[in-house]
Design a protein around this motif. Structure first.
Motif, PDB file in Angstrom:
ATOM      1  N   ALA A 104      31.986  43.433  32.680  1.00 26.23           N
ATOM      2  CA  ALA A 104      32.060  42.224  33.499  1.00 26.23           C
ATOM      3  C   ALA A 104      31.007  41.208  33.068  1.00 26.23           C
ATOM      4  O   ALA A 104      31.280  40.000  32.998  1.00 26.23           O
ATOM      5  CB  ALA A 104      31.896  42.578  34.975  1.00 26.23           C
ATOM      6  N   ARG A 109      32.115  37.716  34.041  1.00 23.40           N
ATOM      7  CA  ARG A 109      32.674  37.963  35.367  1.00 23.40           C
ATOM      8  C   ARG A 109      31.723  38.773  36.236  1.00 23.40           C
ATOM      9  O   ARG A 109      32.120  39.382  37.231  1.00 23.40           O
ATOM     10  CB  ARG A 109      34.019  38.681  35.256  1.00 23.40           C
ATOM     11  CG  ARG A 109      35.057  37.930  34.427  1.00 23.40           C
ATOM     12  CD  ARG A 109      36.437  38.528  34.558  1.00 23.40           C
ATOM     13  NE  ARG A 109      36.954  38.385  35.918  1.00 23.40           N
ATOM     14  CZ  ARG A 109      38.158  38.837  36.307  1.00 23.40           C
ATOM     15  NH1 ARG A 109      38.953  39.445  35.428  1.00 23.40           N
ATOM     16  NH2 ARG A 109      38.559  38.689  37.556  1.00 23.40           N
ATOM     17  N   GLU A 112      31.467  38.476  40.275  1.00 24.73           N
ATOM     18  CA  GLU A 112      32.555  38.857  41.181  1.00 24.73           C
ATOM     19  C   GLU A 112      32.232  40.231  41.767  1.00 24.73           C
ATOM     20  O   GLU A 112      32.490  41.263  41.139  1.00 24.73           O
ATOM     21  CB  GLU A 112      33.875  38.871  40.426  1.00 24.73           C
ATOM     22  CG  GLU A 112      34.226  37.510  39.814  1.00 24.73           C
ATOM     23  CD  GLU A 112      35.502  37.542  38.992  1.00 24.73           C
ATOM     24  OE1 GLU A 112      36.509  38.094  39.497  1.00 24.73           O
ATOM     25  OE2 GLU A 112      35.494  37.016  37.862  1.00 24.73           O
ATOM     26  N   LEU A 115      34.935  43.165  41.953  1.00 29.02           N
ATOM     27  CA  LEU A 115      35.827  43.342  40.810  1.00 29.02           C
ATOM     28  C   LEU A 115      35.855  44.780  40.314  1.00 29.02           C
ATOM     29  O   LEU A 115      36.926  45.374  40.128  1.00 29.02           O
ATOM     30  CB  LEU A 115      35.418  42.393  39.679  1.00 29.02           C
ATOM     31  CG  LEU A 115      36.228  42.485  38.386  1.00 29.02           C
ATOM     32  CD1 LEU A 115      37.681  42.124  38.644  1.00 29.02           C
ATOM     33  CD2 LEU A 115      35.627  41.571  37.321  1.00 29.02           C
ATOM     34  N   MET A 151      40.446  43.642  33.325  1.00 31.95           N
ATOM     35  CA  MET A 151      39.322  42.755  33.616  1.00 31.95           C
ATOM     36  C   MET A 151      39.300  41.572  32.657  1.00 31.95           C
ATOM     37  O   MET A 151      38.995  40.434  33.034  1.00 31.95           O
ATOM     38  CB  MET A 151      38.004  43.533  33.512  1.00 31.95           C
ATOM     39  CG  MET A 151      36.759  42.687  33.762  1.00 31.95           C
ATOM     40  SD  MET A 151      35.249  43.627  33.514  1.00 31.95           S
ATOM     41  CE  MET A 151      35.268  44.716  34.946  1.00 31.95           C
ATOM     42  N   LYS A 152      39.647  41.828  31.416  1.00 35.76           N
ATOM     43  CA  LYS A 152      39.634  40.771  30.403  1.00 35.76           C
ATOM     44  C   LYS A 152      40.763  39.774  30.608  1.00 35.76           C
ATOM     45  O   LYS A 152      40.653  38.613  30.191  1.00 35.76           O
ATOM     46  CB  LYS A 152      39.731  41.406  29.011  1.00 35.76           C
ATOM     47  CG  LYS A 152      39.434  40.446  27.873  1.00 35.76           C
ATOM     48  CD  LYS A 152      39.347  41.190  26.553  1.00 35.76           C
ATOM     49  CE  LYS A 152      38.866  40.275  25.438  1.00 35.76           C
ATOM     50  NZ  LYS A 152      38.741  40.986  24.144  1.00 35.76           N
TER      51      LYS A 152
END
Length: 217
Positions: A104, A109, A112, A115, A151-152
């Motif tokens: 992440a 990211r 988040e 996530l 996630m990507k």
């Protein structure tokens, strides 16, 4: 208006020493479409996936991904292309949650908060979130790799034998994840020996033998 291609290969070849893994291969995959890649072991499937992922480069020919040359546009492509292969490339001594937390951060990211937990829940790994990956079975490692791919949120997803090491429930889940990626407009290239299963999930098929295209449909 010309159709936009997610992948365009023109006479690409790849040599390892004296052996040609791919030989003058040409094909195009429109954006948002899915391709089934079939062939016996050693036919060139994994080599082709690695070229599209920019993990390796063609010895000859031209390969464009999302409109970029796979060699000179590598930095522009990497954020938008994801490969799940036989090697999971996890940090073995870190937990599943720690592996995804690092991913992440690398992907921008990290801000988040839910996530990682959501992805672990989705992949059925919540109960092992704090276990080191070195204790995971091959199927669990595969599911963690898929969590990292999700996630990507790539524009091109490359799946090398994604059903391997999965139990029937895991295979069904993988089918659902592939369909979910497709519904979001992701171009999927799926390499599998399970031809009938693969055909039910893809729009087109490319069959390789000895690094050459012998069938396309």
């Amino acid at each position: 208006m010309a159709e936009q291609l997610a992948v365009e290969a023109v006479d690409i070849s790849k040599r390892f020493g004296a052996r040609w893994a791919l030989a003058r291969l040409s094909f195009g995959l429109p954006q948002g479409r899915s391709l089934l890649l079939t062939g016996h072991n050693g036919s060139g499937k994994t080599t082709l996936l690695r070229l599209i992922a920019t993990a390796s480069f063609p010895t000859a020919g031209t390969l464009r991904v999302l409109g970029h040359d796979a060699r000179t546009g590598r930095d522009q492509l990497r954020p938008h292309v994801a490969l799940v292969s036989h090697a999971s490339f996890h940090y073995e001594d870190l937990s599943a949650a720690q592996n995804l937390t690092l991913s992440a951060k690398f992907l921008g990211r990290g801000g988040e908060p839910n996530l990682v937990a959501e992805l672990l829940e989705r992949m059925g790994l919540s109960e092992r979130a704090d276990s080191p990956v070195r204790q995971f079975s091959a199927g669990m490692r595969k599911r963690l790799a898929i969590a990292r791919l999700l996630m990507k949120a790539p524009k091109v997803a490359l799946l090398d034998e994604p059903f391997g090491e999965l139990d029937p429930a895991g295979i069904k889940q993988m089918e659902g994840l592939i369909r979910d990626l497709q519904s979001k407009g992701t171009s999927v290239v799926l390499a599998t020996h399970l031809v009938e299963q693969g055909q039910s999930l893809t729009d087109e098929r490319l069959h390789l033998s000895g690094g050459r295209k012998v069938e396309a449909s």
